[in-house]
Design a protein around this motif. Structure first.
Motif, mmCIF file in Angstrom:
data_model
loop_
_atom_site.group_PDB
_atom_site.id
_atom_site.type_symbol
_atom_site.label_atom_id
_atom_site.label_comp_id
_atom_site.label_asym_id
_atom_site.label_seq_id
_atom_site.Cartn_x
_atom_site.Cartn_y
_atom_site.Cartn_z
ATOM 1 N N ARG A 114 79.468 -73.396 -1.794
ATOM 2 C CA ARG A 114 78.498 -74.479 -1.666
ATOM 3 C C ARG A 114 77.068 -73.940 -1.705
ATOM 4 N NH1 ARG A 114 77.454 -78.332 3.655
ATOM 5 N NH2 ARG A 114 75.793 -79.592 2.716
ATOM 6 N N LEU A 115 76.830 -72.809 -1.035
ATOM 7 C CA LEU A 115 75.496 -72.210 -1.024
ATOM 8 C C LEU A 115 75.104 -71.755 -2.421
ATOM 9 C CD1 LEU A 115 73.008 -71.181 0.484
ATOM 10 C CD2 LEU A 115 74.287 -69.081 0.992
ATOM 11 N N GLN A 171 69.205 -76.046 -7.095
ATOM 12 C CA GLN A 171 67.822 -76.141 -6.631
ATOM 13 C C GLN A 171 66.876 -75.546 -7.665
ATOM 14 O OE1 GLN A 171 65.711 -73.507 -5.499
ATOM 15 N NE2 GLN A 171 64.058 -74.836 -4.733
ATOM 16 N N THR A 172 67.280 -74.429 -8.248
ATOM 17 C CA THR A 172 66.465 -73.802 -9.296
ATOM 18 C C THR A 172 66.373 -74.706 -10.522
ATOM 19 O OG1 THR A 172 67.134 -71.611 -8.538
ATOM 20 C CG2 THR A 172 66.236 -71.773 -10.769
ATOM 21 N N GLU A 173 67.499 -75.293 -10.897
ATOM 22 C CA GLU A 173 67.495 -76.152 -12.081
ATOM 23 C C GLU A 173 66.710 -77.429 -11.857
ATOM 24 O OE1 GLU A 173 70.724 -78.103 -15.221
ATOM 25 O OE2 GLU A 173 71.365 -76.671 -13.679
ATOM 26 N N VAL A 174 66.859 -78.001 -10.656
ATOM 27 C CA VAL A 174 66.117 -79.234 -10.372
ATOM 28 C C VAL A 174 64.620 -78.966 -10.336
ATOM 29 C CG1 VAL A 174 65.681 -80.967 -8.597
ATOM 30 C CG2 VAL A 174 68.017 -80.404 -9.233
ATOM 31 N N GLN A 175 64.213 -77.846 -9.739
ATOM 32 C CA GLN A 175 62.793 -77.517 -9.724
ATOM 33 C C GLN A 175 62.249 -77.360 -11.144
ATOM 34 O OE1 GLN A 175 60.681 -77.542 -7.308
ATOM 35 N NE2 GLN A 175 62.166 -77.888 -5.656
ATOM 36 N N ARG A 176 63.062 -76.777 -12.027
ATOM 37 C CA ARG A 176 62.625 -76.657 -13.418
ATOM 38 C C ARG A 176 62.462 -78.021 -14.066
ATOM 39 N NH1 ARG A 176 65.334 -76.938 -17.907
ATOM 40 N NH2 ARG A 176 67.347 -76.868 -16.808
ATOM 41 N N ARG A 177 63.393 -78.931 -13.757
ATOM 42 C CA ARG A 177 63.324 -80.272 -14.331
ATOM 43 C C ARG A 177 62.157 -81.063 -13.755
ATOM 44 N NH1 ARG A 177 68.131 -82.286 -16.765
ATOM 45 N NH2 ARG A 177 67.630 -84.365 -15.927
ATOM 46 N N ASP A 189 62.553 -85.038 -13.829
ATOM 47 C CA ASP A 189 63.066 -85.632 -12.590
ATOM 48 C C ASP A 189 61.902 -85.890 -11.660
ATOM 49 O OD1 ASP A 189 65.761 -85.720 -13.208
ATOM 50 O OD2 ASP A 189 66.132 -83.672 -12.502
ATOM 51 N N PRO A 190 62.051 -86.891 -10.763
ATOM 52 C CA PRO A 190 60.962 -87.183 -9.824
ATOM 53 C C PRO A 190 60.850 -86.095 -8.752
ATOM 54 C CG PRO A 190 62.860 -88.564 -9.360
ATOM 55 C CD PRO A 190 63.161 -87.843 -10.648
ATOM 56 N N LEU A 191 59.731 -86.140 -8.005
ATOM 57 C CA LEU A 191 59.483 -85.123 -6.989
ATOM 58 C C LEU A 191 60.524 -85.146 -5.867
ATOM 59 C CD1 LEU A 191 55.576 -85.327 -6.692
ATOM 60 C CD2 LEU A 191 56.947 -83.577 -7.840
ATOM 61 N N PHE A 192 60.993 -86.366 -5.515
ATOM 62 C CA PHE A 192 61.938 -86.448 -4.392
ATOM 63 C C PHE A 192 63.243 -85.725 -4.708
ATOM 64 C CE2 PHE A 192 63.548 -90.032 -6.850
ATOM 65 C CZ PHE A 192 64.917 -89.958 -6.655
ATOM 66 N N ALA A 193 63.562 -85.584 -6.008
ATOM 67 C CA ALA A 193 64.776 -84.850 -6.374
ATOM 68 C C ALA A 193 64.647 -83.381 -5.990
ATOM 69 C CB ALA A 193 65.034 -84.991 -7.866
ATOM 70 N N GLY A 194 63.457 -82.833 -6.182
ATOM 71 C CA GLY A 194 63.238 -81.450 -5.772
ATOM 72 C C GLY A 194 63.311 -81.291 -4.273
ATOM 73 N N ALA A 195 62.722 -82.263 -3.533
ATOM 74 C CA ALA A 195 62.773 -82.189 -2.067
ATOM 75 C C ALA A 195 64.206 -82.308 -1.574
ATOM 76 C CB ALA A 195 61.906 -83.291 -1.462
ATOM 77 N N ARG A 196 64.974 -83.147 -2.210
ATOM 78 C CA ARG A 196 66.368 -83.310 -1.795
ATOM 79 C C ARG A 196 67.168 -82.045 -2.085
ATOM 80 N NH1 ARG A 196 70.503 -88.226 -3.441
ATOM 81 N NH2 ARG A 196 72.261 -87.460 -2.209
ATOM 82 N N ALA A 197 66.884 -81.410 -3.215
ATOM 83 C CA ALA A 197 67.568 -80.163 -3.539
ATOM 84 C C ALA A 197 67.216 -79.078 -2.534
ATOM 85 C CB ALA A 197 67.201 -79.721 -4.954
ATOM 86 N N GLU A 198 65.964 -79.050 -2.088
ATOM 87 C CA GLU A 198 65.555 -78.090 -1.062
ATOM 88 C C GLU A 198 66.300 -78.346 0.243
ATOM 89 O OE1 GLU A 198 63.640 -75.510 -1.074
ATOM 90 O OE2 GLU A 198 62.646 -75.625 -3.037
ATOM 91 N N ALA A 199 66.427 -79.619 0.626
ATOM 92 C CA ALA A 199 67.135 -79.957 1.863
ATOM 93 C C ALA A 199 68.614 -79.598 1.769
ATOM 94 C CB ALA A 199 66.980 -81.448 2.168
ATOM 95 N N GLU A 200 69.189 -79.838 0.592
ATOM 96 C CA GLU A 200 70.598 -79.498 0.399
ATOM 97 C C GLU A 200 70.803 -77.989 0.482
ATOM 98 O OE1 GLU A 200 74.620 -79.987 -0.207
ATOM 99 O OE2 GLU A 200 73.101 -81.544 0.145
ATOM 100 N N ALA A 210 73.057 -76.047 3.237
ATOM 101 C CA ALA A 210 74.114 -75.153 2.783
ATOM 102 C C ALA A 210 73.963 -73.775 3.403
ATOM 103 C CB ALA A 210 74.100 -75.063 1.260
ATOM 104 N N GLN A 211 72.722 -73.318 3.554
ATOM 105 C CA GLN A 211 72.488 -72.022 4.184
ATOM 106 C C GLN A 211 72.889 -72.052 5.659
ATOM 107 O OE1 GLN A 211 71.138 -69.033 2.618
ATOM 108 N NE2 GLN A 211 72.149 -68.336 4.500
ATOM 109 N N ILE A 212 72.595 -73.140 6.342
ATOM 110 C CA ILE A 212 72.981 -73.280 7.759
ATOM 111 C C ILE A 212 74.509 -73.272 7.891
ATOM 112 C CG2 ILE A 212 72.980 -74.864 9.720
ATOM 113 C CD1 ILE A 212 70.181 -75.741 8.863
ATOM 114 N N ASP A 213 75.169 -74.035 7.031
ATOM 115 C CA ASP A 213 76.637 -74.083 7.089
ATOM 116 C C ASP A 213 77.248 -72.715 6.805
ATOM 117 O OD1 ASP A 213 76.441 -76.752 7.651
ATOM 118 O OD2 ASP A 213 76.866 -77.426 5.599
ATOM 119 N N PHE A 214 76.654 -71.982 5.870
ATOM 120 C CA PHE A 214 77.160 -70.650 5.566
ATOM 121 C C PHE A 214 76.977 -69.712 6.754
ATOM 122 C CE2 PHE A 214 76.460 -66.327 3.956
ATOM 123 C CZ PHE A 214 77.666 -66.124 3.301
#
Length: 383
Positions: free
Chosen positions: A120-121, A128-134, A140-151, A155-159
């Motif tokens: 998952r991580l 996250q890298t791909e969404v930031q590029r888009r 893609d809108p800005l909120f997509a990047g913020a959501r990818a960052e949150a995800e 994922a890092q916390i769960d790992f």
């Protein structure tokens, strides 16, 4: 499990209890102690004359004679107590091996959950890298990047939590033999469900031996109470010193009269205890046989479910992920579609891990009920 059996901290206690049984057997085989008595008669009152000249003194030696087999009955009861101690120790050891097996299952499941968290991580980092590029390309809108960052952060916390769970599970398992947690585990052992095709054995003998030991104790107690019902006479031999330095030999004896107490109540109680132990053994056997049959069916069901998830559900989920990722790269799917497909795949893998964990826990319980690892109880090899 061999390491845990060899490092069982309860073994010194068992050895001490067995030495206590040996001491009890020695004590039960001893004869009653004799009695030495002294009796002085015809003591004059104050001022009544010569004390030494009129006093009679009797020195006696008394011995109780046990009839009816008291000593052999006591010895048999003491020996049967040793059988119960051994049976209870074996039950405790089997219970401990079940805990070891369950701890191993927890460690293996934690390892499998860690792999899912790592996947998952990795996916979160890649997307996250791909969404930031888009987002930078205004695709893609800005909120997509913020959501990818949150995800990615979640994922890092769960790992990190999954890594902690693995370390804790390893430490708990290693403590059963007081060793280090740097051992290796094979994922193929967790995937192995061939135990479902092995016919389960009968009820563990250790559980039944405890009731047999109680029956033996009850039978020995019956013999002891019957022996106690036989009157034990007491014989005495003595020397009496009479006036004028005359000496006489005194012989006597006594025997209890069984007018009121024939010890029949104690005999009946001991027999009732034996019947109760037999009934409890039968009840336990039936209960364990039902549970063994249920677990055997559950093992087959869990193994079949794990197989179908691996052969049917998971390939379809992986195919859906591949199709969505291809469509996302062409702009045909949204970020939500991609994350939903990946979430479904990870949930499928997590479900299979949970099924395998339940399978191995059921197997641990089945092994305990059938005493499958009883051959490890006598190991003397150190880890």
């Amino acid at each position: 499990m061999r390491r845990a059996a060899a490092a069982d901290p309860a073994r010194p206690g068992l050895n001490a209890r067995l030495r206590g049984v040996e001491a009890g057997v020695r004590q039960a085989g001893l004869r009653p102690n004799p009695t030495l008595g002294l009796m002085v008669e015809n003591l004059p009152t104050l001022g009544g004359g010569d004390i030494l000249g009129r006093t009679e003194t009797t020195l006696t030696y008394e011995q109780k004679l046990e009839r009816g087999g008291d000593r052999s009955a006591r010895t048999g009861l003491a020996q049967s107590e040793g059988l119960l101690i051994i049976a209870q120790a074996r039950i405790a050891q089997l219970d401990r091996l079940e805990l070891v097996q369950r701890a191993w299952v927890d460690a293996m499941a934690a390892e499998a959950q860690l792999e899912i968290a790592r996947e998952r991580l990795s996916l979160a980092e890649r997307f996250q890298t791909e969404v930031q590029r888009r987002v930078k390309a205004a695709r893609d809108p800005l909120f997509a990047g913020a959501r990818a960052e949150a995800e990615l952060a979640q994922a890092q916390i769960d790992f990190d939590q999954a890594e902690i769970a693995v370390r804790v599970a390893r430490i708990v398992l290693a403590k059963f033999w007081d060793g280090a947690a740097d051992f290796r585990m094979s994922a193929s052992d967790f995937e192995d469900t061939t135990a479902a095709r092995v016919a389960a054995g009968a009820v563990a003998q250790a559980d039944l031996e405890a009731f047999r030991a109680r029956q033996a104790m009850a039978d020995a107690q019956v013999r002891l109470e019957q022996a106690r019902a036989v009157p034990d006479p007491t014989v005495s031999l003595g020397v009496r010193h009479i006036w004028d330095n005359e000496v006489a030999l005194v012989v006597g004896g006594s025997v209890p009269l069984q007018r009121y107490d024939r010890n029949q109540g104690a005999v009946d109680r001991a027999r009732a205890d034996g019947l109760a132990a037999q009934a409890d053994q039968n009840a336990l056997r039936l209960e364990r046989e039902r549970e063994i049959a249920r677990l055997q069916v559950q093992l087959l069901a869990r193994a079949n479910e794990a197989r179908r998830i691996a052969e049917e559900t998971q390939p379809q989920a992986e195919r859906a992920v591949a199709l969505v990722r291809e469509g996302f790269a062409r702009g045909g799917f949204t970020y939500n579609d991609v994350m939903s497909a990946h979430a479904a795949l990870l949930q499928t893998k997590a479900r299979r891990v949970a099924v395998l964990q339940t399978f191995h826990n059921d197997r641990a319980r089945l092994d305990r009920l059938t005493g499958a690892h009883a051959d490890l109880l006598g190991l003397e090899t150190q880890p």
